[in-house]
Design a protein around this motif. Structure first.
Motif, PDB file in Angstrom:
ATOM      1  N   ARG A  18       0.820  -1.221   0.000  1.00 49.30           N
ATOM      2  CA  ARG A  18       0.000   0.000   0.000  1.00 49.30           C
ATOM      3  C   ARG A  18       0.854   1.270   0.000  1.00 49.30           C
ATOM      4  N   ALA A  19       2.013   1.214   0.646  1.00 50.26           N
ATOM      5  CA  ALA A  19       2.894   2.391   0.713  1.00 50.26           C
ATOM      6  C   ALA A  19       3.379   2.818  -0.670  1.00 50.26           C
ATOM      7  N   LEU A  20       3.402   1.895  -1.618  1.00 55.10           N
ATOM      8  CA  LEU A  20       3.841   2.227  -2.977  1.00 55.10           C
ATOM      9  C   LEU A  20       2.821   3.056  -3.751  1.00 55.10           C
ATOM     10  N   LEU A  21       1.565   3.057  -3.276  1.00 53.37           N
ATOM     11  CA  LEU A  21       0.482   3.795  -3.937  1.00 53.37           C
ATOM     12  C   LEU A  21       0.355   3.403  -5.414  1.00 53.37           C
ATOM     13  N   ILE A  22       0.417   2.112  -5.675  1.00 53.74           N
ATOM     14  CA  ILE A  22       0.430   1.631  -7.053  1.00 53.74           C
ATOM     15  C   ILE A  22      -0.803   0.803  -7.410  1.00 53.74           C
ATOM     16  N   LEU A  23      -1.466   0.221  -6.399  1.00 54.07           N
ATOM     17  CA  LEU A  23      -2.643  -0.602  -6.674  1.00 54.07           C
ATOM     18  C   LEU A  23      -3.722   0.201  -7.388  1.00 54.07           C
ATOM     19  N   ASP A  24      -4.330  -0.414  -8.385  1.00 49.43           N
ATOM     20  CA  ASP A  24      -5.453   0.173  -9.121  1.00 49.43           C
ATOM     21  C   ASP A  24      -5.115   1.493  -9.803  1.00 49.43           C
TER      22      ASP A  24
END
Length: 169
Positions: A18-24
């Motif tokens: 989640r910290a990568l802010l990459i999902l979806d």
């Protein structure tokens, strides 16, 4: 079919993802180019950059498959995130983990799978760079080294996004 167990570090793994802010998020050329190169280099019909959350594997980048995600409980990548090295399945029809998997019995009719876990600096595997074929096949140590290098490039891009380096130039 064996469902992949939940990693012991699942809360930390999900936090790192989640910290990568990459999902979806929308497709990105830097990842698409790596996946395209992997598919061409290994001559496979399907290559994916797969991220595993609580219930699904979501494809940040994909070649050769129309799906954007699949349930985690049937994912090959859910097994690969437990590996320190690349998970190789030469023939899914004879591997007890996958023999009755719907992705083996039906479309896309997976036979071969090689998944390199995307391991973050804290040791959490958040997904894979994987190769899939509808034919049984083997992979040698040189190929494993190339796939590992491509995986390392993906992880590097996730951690410090910037201008995409040339791949295969």
């Amino acid at each position: 079919m064996q469902i992949a167990p939940i990693p012991v570090n699942e809360p930390q793994r999900l936090e790192a993802l989640r910290a990568l802010l990459i999902l979806d998020t929308p497709p990105e050329e830097r990842f698409d180019r790596i996946v395209e190169f992997a598919a061409a280099e290994f001559d496979v019909p399907i290559a994916l950059l797969s991220l595993i959350d609580e219930k699904r594997q979501w494809f940040k980048s994909r070649i050769g498959i129309g799906l954007c995600e699949t349930p985690r409980n049937i994912s090959f990548c859910g097994h690969a995130i437990h590996c320190k090295d690349i998970l190789v399945v030469p023939d899914a029809r004879v591997d007890e983990r996958f023999v009755d998997n719907p992705l083996v019995l039906g479309a896309p009719f997976i036979r071969f799978y090689a998944g390199a876990p995307l391991i973050m600096p804290g040791g959490q595997a958040i997904g894979t760079l994987c190769l899939i074929d509808t034919k049984v096949r083997r992979i040698d140590s040189t190929d494993l080294s190339i796939l590992a290098s491509l995986r390392d490039l993906v992880v590097s891009e996730m951690l410090s996004p910037g201008e995409m380096p040339e791949v295969g130039a």
